[in-house]
Design an enzyme around this catalytic site. Structure first.
Site, short mmCIF file in Angstrom:
data_model
loop_
_atom_site.label_atom_id
_atom_site.label_comp_id
_atom_site.label_asym_id
_atom_site.label_seq_id
_atom_site.Cartn_x
_atom_site.Cartn_y
_atom_site.Cartn_z
N ASN A 1 46.34 38.87 28.16
CA ASN A 1 46.78 37.70 28.91
C ASN A 1 46.81 36.53 27.94
O ASN A 1 45.77 36.02 27.55
CB ASN A 1 45.80 37.42 30.06
N LYS B 1 47.83 33.55 28.40
CA LYS B 1 47.70 32.23 29.02
C LYS B 1 48.83 31.32 28.51
O LYS B 1 49.94 31.80 28.32
CB LYS B 1 46.31 31.65 28.74
N HIS C 1 44.70 35.22 39.21
CA HIS C 1 43.79 34.99 38.08
C HIS C 1 42.87 33.82 38.44
O HIS C 1 43.29 32.87 39.10
CB HIS C 1 44.61 34.69 36.82
N GLU D 1 41.89 31.33 36.86
CA GLU D 1 42.39 30.00 36.48
C GLU D 1 43.40 29.49 37.51
O GLU D 1 43.47 28.30 37.80
CB GLU D 1 42.98 30.04 35.06
N GLU E 1 37.30 40.37 37.25
CA GLU E 1 37.07 39.39 36.20
C GLU E 1 36.03 38.37 36.66
O GLU E 1 36.39 37.38 37.33
CB GLU E 1 38.36 38.66 35.85
N GLY F 1 36.41 33.48 29.06
CA GLY F 1 36.49 32.43 28.04
C GLY F 1 35.15 31.85 27.66
O GLY F 1 35.09 30.80 27.01
N SER G 1 35.83 37.95 28.33
CA SER G 1 35.30 37.91 26.96
C SER G 1 35.20 39.27 26.29
O SER G 1 34.26 39.53 25.55
CB SER G 1 33.94 37.19 26.94
C1 PEP Z 1 41.46 36.34 31.13
O1 PEP Z 1 41.95 35.23 31.00
O2 PEP Z 1 41.93 37.16 31.95
C2 PEP Z 1 40.31 36.70 30.28
C3 PEP Z 1 39.68 37.82 30.52
O3 PEP Z 1 39.99 35.81 29.29
P1 PEP Z 1 38.92 36.03 28.09
O4 PEP Z 1 39.10 37.43 27.57
O5 PEP Z 1 39.26 34.98 27.08
O6 PEP Z 1 37.56 35.85 28.68
#
Ligand code: PEP
Length: 254
Positions: free
Chosen positions: A10, A12, A95, A97, A167, A173, A213
Site C-alpha cells: 500500500n 499511500k 483502511h 487512515e 490491521e 506506521g 509495520s
Molecule cells: C498500511 O498502511 O496498510 C500499513 C500496514 O502500513 P505500515 O506497514 O507502514 O504499518
C-alpha cells in the site's frame, strides 16, 4: 483447499506515475517464483502506468479507495469503473487512515464493497482496533462490529471474492508489529466472525492478511500462522528491494 497467499503493498500518497513504472520494472525480476500473489495498491494517477509496466508479469495493480456510487455529482471522488478502465483489478476499502482521517464508517465500507463486487473489482476490506480499544479489552467487540457492518448481507459466493485485512491501528506506521501470536488470535477471531456471516466452509476459504509495520524479518513468522494468509505492507513497500524480501519470506508449507 489451501487459501491463496498474498503480499500487498500500500503506497499511500507516495510515487508519481513515472516513479510507479520504474518501481514495477525493478520489482518484477525480484519476485519471480515467489509463492505469494503480489498486489500493489497505488495512487489513482499511477494506476495506468503501473498497470502498463505490470502487464504479463505476476504483479497485480489496484487502488486504495473508491466511491460507492456508480457515477454522479461527487466532486473529487472516483468510481470503480474508472479504476477498472485505468487498469486496477482490486481496491482497498476501509483502511484505518480512511476511517480515522476521513471519517468513513463501516456502513460506507459496506456500500463500497457491494459496488466493487458489482463492477468486478476485488475488494480488500480492512478492519482493526486502535490502542485504546485493545487496552480496554474491546478488540473482539470492535472487530465483530466492523465485520458485521461492512460485510453482512453479501451473498456467500461474492464473499469468496473478498480478501480481509486485519490491521491493528496501533501497529500501522508505528514500527510496533503485532506478535505472530497476537495476530493469529485476532485472525482466528475474524475467521469465526466470517463463519457466522457466511458459514464455516466459505470462511475457511477467505484469505485474511495481517497489516501493521511488517518488515522482512517479521513477514515469515506472521505468514506461517495458521490463519494468516499473507501481509499488507505500507511503509516497507515503498522500496522494491525491501518489498521483494518480504514477498520472498512469506511462504506456507506446500
Ligand atoms: C498500511 O498502511 O496498510 C500499513 C500496514 O502500513 P505500515 O506497514 O507502514 O504499518
Amino acid at each position: 483447499m489451501p487459501r491463496d497467499l498474498y503480499v500487498i503493498g500500500n503506497w499511500k500518497m507516495y510515487k508519481t506515475a513515472r516513479e510507479a513504472a520504474g518501481y514495477v520494472e525493478e520489482l518484477e525480476p525480484k519476485v519471480q517464483g515467489c509463492q505469494a500473489k503480489i498486489y500493489l495498491a497505488v495512487p489513482y494517477t499511477s494506476i495506468a502506468s503501473a498497470a502498463r509496466s505490470a502487464k504479463n508479469t505476476p504483479i497485480t495493480i489496484g487502488a486504495q479507495n473508491m466511491n460507492d456510487a456508480r457515477e454522479g455529482a461527487f466532486t473529487g471522488e472516483i468510481a470503480a469503473l474508472m479504476l477498472k478502465e485505468a487498469g486496477a483489478e482490486f481496491v482497498l476499502l476501509g483502511h484505518s487512515e480512511r476511517r480515522k482521517i476521513f471519517g468513513e464508517s463501516s456502513e460506507f465500507v459496506h456500500k463500497k464493497t457491494v459496488r466493487a463486487l458489482q463492477e468486478g473489482l476485488q475488494p480488500i476490506v480492512c478492519v482493526g482496533e486502535d490502542l485504546e480499544e485493545r487496552e480496554s479489552g474491546r478488540t473482539e467487540e470492535v472487530l465483530k462490529h466492523q465485520l458485521e457492518k461492512s460485510l453482512s448481507g453479501i451473498p456467500a459466493e461474492d464473499a469468496l471474492k473478498i480478501i480481509l485485512a486485519y490491521e491493528p491501528v496501533w501497529a500501522i506506521g508505528t514500527g510496533k508489529t503485532a506478535t505472530p501470536k497476537i495476530a493469529q488470535e485476532a485472525h482466528a477471531f475474524c475467521r469465526s466472525c466470517l463463519a457466522d456471516l457466511f458459514g464455516k466452509k466459505v470462511a475457511g476459504q477467505i484469505s485474511i492478511l495481517y497489516g501493521g509495520s511488517v518488515k522482512p524479518e517479521s513477514a515469515g513468522p506472521l505468514a506461517a500462522q495458521k490463519d494468516i494468509d499473507g501481509v499488507l505492507v505500507g511503509g516497507a513497500s515503498l522500496d522494491p528491494h525491501t518489498f521483494a524480501e518480504i514477498a520472498l519470506n512469506c511462504e506456507k508449507p506446500t
